[in-house]
Enzyme design. Sequence first.
Site, short mmCIF file in Angstrom:
data_model
loop_
_atom_site.label_atom_id
_atom_site.label_comp_id
_atom_site.label_asym_id
_atom_site.label_seq_id
_atom_site.Cartn_x
_atom_site.Cartn_y
_atom_site.Cartn_z
N CYS A 2 0.83 -1.07 0.08
CA CYS A 2 0.30 -0.30 0.19
C CYS A 2 0.90 1.46 -0.29
O CYS A 2 2.31 0.92 0.39
CB CYS A 2 -0.97 -0.02 1.64
SG CYS A 2 -1.69 -1.87 1.28
N ARG A 27 2.29 1.32 -5.67
CA ARG A 27 1.68 0.67 -4.75
C ARG A 27 0.71 -0.05 -3.98
O ARG A 27 0.83 -0.95 -3.66
CB ARG A 27 2.31 0.85 -4.06
CG ARG A 27 4.08 1.85 -3.53
CD ARG A 27 4.59 2.60 -2.53
NE ARG A 27 3.94 1.55 -1.80
CZ ARG A 27 5.69 0.98 -1.13
NH1 ARG A 27 6.53 0.95 -1.69
NH2 ARG A 27 5.80 0.16 0.13
N TRP A 74 -4.10 -1.75 -1.88
CA TRP A 74 -3.93 -3.30 -2.39
C TRP A 74 -4.26 -3.98 -1.35
O TRP A 74 -3.40 -4.36 -0.02
CB TRP A 74 -2.39 -3.40 -2.81
CG TRP A 74 -2.13 -4.50 -3.22
CD1 TRP A 74 -2.15 -5.12 -4.49
CD2 TRP A 74 -2.13 -5.67 -3.17
NE1 TRP A 74 -2.32 -6.16 -5.65
CE2 TRP A 74 -1.60 -6.69 -3.70
CE3 TRP A 74 -1.47 -6.38 -2.05
CZ2 TRP A 74 -1.30 -8.36 -4.14
CZ3 TRP A 74 -1.10 -8.08 -1.89
CH2 TRP A 74 -1.34 -8.43 -3.52
N ASN A 100 0.75 0.18 6.02
CA ASN A 100 1.26 -0.39 4.64
C ASN A 100 1.70 -2.07 5.58
O ASN A 100 2.12 -1.87 6.80
CB ASN A 100 2.70 0.15 3.81
CG ASN A 100 2.93 -1.01 3.15
OD1 ASN A 100 2.00 -1.72 2.23
ND2 ASN A 100 4.61 -0.67 3.10
N GLY A 101 0.88 -2.71 4.95
CA GLY A 101 2.06 -4.20 5.71
C GLY A 101 0.75 -4.95 6.31
O GLY A 101 -0.12 -5.22 5.52
N GLU A 501 10.99 -13.91 -18.76
CA GLU A 501 10.14 -12.67 -18.60
C GLU A 501 9.59 -11.50 -19.53
O GLU A 501 8.55 -11.62 -19.79
CB GLU A 501 11.46 -12.40 -18.95
CG GLU A 501 11.17 -10.31 -18.64
CD GLU A 501 11.50 -9.90 -17.15
OE1 GLU A 501 10.85 -9.07 -17.08
OE2 GLU A 501 11.32 -11.07 -16.45
N LYS A 505 6.24 -10.49 -18.05
CA LYS A 505 5.11 -9.20 -19.21
C LYS A 505 4.78 -9.31 -19.85
O LYS A 505 3.25 -8.09 -19.06
CB LYS A 505 6.62 -8.46 -20.29
CG LYS A 505 8.42 -7.90 -18.89
CD LYS A 505 8.21 -6.97 -18.23
CE LYS A 505 7.55 -6.80 -16.66
NZ LYS A 505 8.55 -8.03 -16.75
N GLU A 508 0.81 -10.00 -17.62
CA GLU A 508 1.58 -8.78 -16.50
C GLU A 508 0.41 -7.68 -16.92
O GLU A 508 -0.46 -7.07 -15.65
CB GLU A 508 2.62 -8.71 -15.76
CG GLU A 508 2.99 -9.36 -15.02
CD GLU A 508 4.41 -8.31 -14.33
OE1 GLU A 508 5.19 -8.31 -12.80
OE2 GLU A 508 4.92 -8.04 -15.11
N HIS A 524 7.79 -32.23 -24.68
CA HIS A 524 7.75 -33.02 -23.45
C HIS A 524 6.40 -32.49 -22.90
O HIS A 524 6.20 -32.45 -22.11
CB HIS A 524 8.77 -32.64 -22.21
CG HIS A 524 9.84 -33.78 -22.81
ND1 HIS A 524 10.13 -34.84 -22.96
CD2 HIS A 524 11.41 -32.67 -23.47
CE1 HIS A 524 11.54 -35.12 -23.87
NE2 HIS A 524 11.72 -34.04 -23.97
N LYS A 623 3.57 -2.74 -6.65
CA LYS A 623 5.32 -2.87 -7.07
C LYS A 623 6.19 -3.14 -6.20
O LYS A 623 7.15 -3.90 -6.66
CB LYS A 623 4.99 -1.21 -7.59
CG LYS A 623 7.38 -0.81 -7.62
CD LYS A 623 7.36 -1.30 -9.82
CE LYS A 623 8.69 -1.22 -10.01
NZ LYS A 623 8.73 -1.47 -11.23
#
Length: 628
Positions: A2, A27, A74, A100-101, A501, A505, A508, A524, A623
């Site tokens: 947050c 955030r 968040w 936050n947390g 990656e 991307k 996301e 496979h 983030k």
Amino acid sequence: MCGIVGYIGTQEASGILLEGLRKLEYRGYDSAGIATILEGEIHCVRAKGKLHNLEEKLAGETNPARTGIAHTRWATHGKPEEYNAHPHMDMQQRIAVIQNGIIENYRELREELKARGCEFRSETDTEVVPHLIAEELSKAEKSAEFPLLEAVRSVVNKLQGAFAIAVICADYPDEIIVARQQAPVVLGFGQGEFYCASDTPALIPYTRAVLNLENGELARMTPIGVEIYSFEGQRLKKKPRTLDVNPVMVEKQGFKHYMLKEIYEQPGVVRACLEAYFDTEWSAAKASSPTKIGLSDTVLDDLQQVQIIACGTSWHAGLVGKYLLEQLAGIPTSVHYASEYRYSASPLTKNTLTIGVTQSGETADTLAALAMEQERRSTLSSGFEARLLGITNRPESSLGHLVPNIIETHAGIEIGVAATKTFVAQVMAFYSLAIDLTYRRQARSSEALEQLLDGLRQLPAQIELILESQERYIEELAHDFAETQDFIFLGRGINFPIALEGALKLKEISYIHAEGYPAGEMKHGPIALLDAKVPVVTIAMPGTVFEKVLSNAQEARARDARLIGVTPMDEQEAADTFDTLIPVPHVDEILSPILTVIPLQLLAYHIAARRGLDVDQPRNLAKSVTVE
């Protein structure tokens, strides 16, 4: 995860708080809220969804309050609804708290408070805090010099978990109390006005003088100054530092999105890394090291093993780092998800370097894994002692205080939630470390290292060439995937992490299901997914596995998949294999990840932008992941 902001001073607080939230919305953006002290009351406004919803609620409102706190969320505990939005208040609505947390023992505290008659209006862990402060404040007012400070101090000592909180009380309109335990918070110092925030972008428009609170510290902010205390109540002497940041760095500068701006900043990031990490005058004739990363012999000498701990994009950078450390320096290297390593740590081995990689320096799982590694080696005999190294974009962060050795990545502030330039900077940090160790161990000749460094110096111009020549083409290519629901990304060797990656991307920011695989593993199992509706993006760079990758691509062609190749333009065999080419310059295979990741970033960006999605703030993400 947050974002929290606080202001006390001579100006109207609400505008400053909203602007601070705008800088921190990366955030979290499930909901937002603001609380100010106005005419002896807490004035609290909250809204579900992104910040503009809160701004609409506040539009036209006159609020001259000079003290306030604000939050962008968040969601961790409770759905993203207005009743779960911060700030949260006590039953008398005299105290407001943002956090936050995560408070891990909130269930026990909640039940105890309910038994004493408290009523809860939300599903969050945070709401226990204002109720607890209200109880402690009634006690502190009888004896304490600063009752609100003492009440908050008493409460934070009852909380378990990782948190940063800011508190205001209508009965103490000239105070904001801030506390930190394992979640970042920074204070800003102005002329007769003071700020707090989860991160520096919220402060940059107003001040360069900042102070990071440490774990177990509180701050009492008033219009005349800031006092710092320990959780035990001891007054501490601390001095602010000066930020070397230009406000323009946190603006879009004409780009439609921060992510696109940050993709275009990558040539400059690589140049900054080259200047910071390498001796620009070095040649094979010199007797000194080609690097200047500043790590001591006690950290790097006699290494027998390296283990890398990271999450998300940083984990992919670690996979590239593993390849470099093994292939250049000849050191066995393992890469671990931090969230898994904590509960299934590797057996202890002698002369082992443990590297934690985190863009923000605040990733909770990575910090916890490093702390565990430090603890379990603290009493062992010589050779088994902890050798800890951090790779981060924020050397002043929690990581910088936890580990004694840091390689700063020099990426600058990254606002877009999907990492781009910070990934490239982390990979550059691994090049510097691998070359340093290669030189120390004499694993390659000086001439070979000189050739490698010459190739690294060409990378910024080669990235610029890709951006100039390919971005418009990739934007047009993105139109072909308006209805696509699945993507496969393939790579081998040092470019397998780039396939991962690229897939990350895309998923996301476009919400398309995408998977990255080693190209040789397609047969496979994953090949069963392929048909004409599933594009396959293959990274095929000339080198040790070039022919193998093209053969693997042919297997996908036989299943009618559309093949997109990231490969040099003049490779005829590749041109004959792929339906669509995204050309990149010729480069030594071991340097190719810095170039091959650029088209994949652009492809993900333009597919998402074409679909009208919020590229900078994709759903459900944040983030800086400061919770476990």
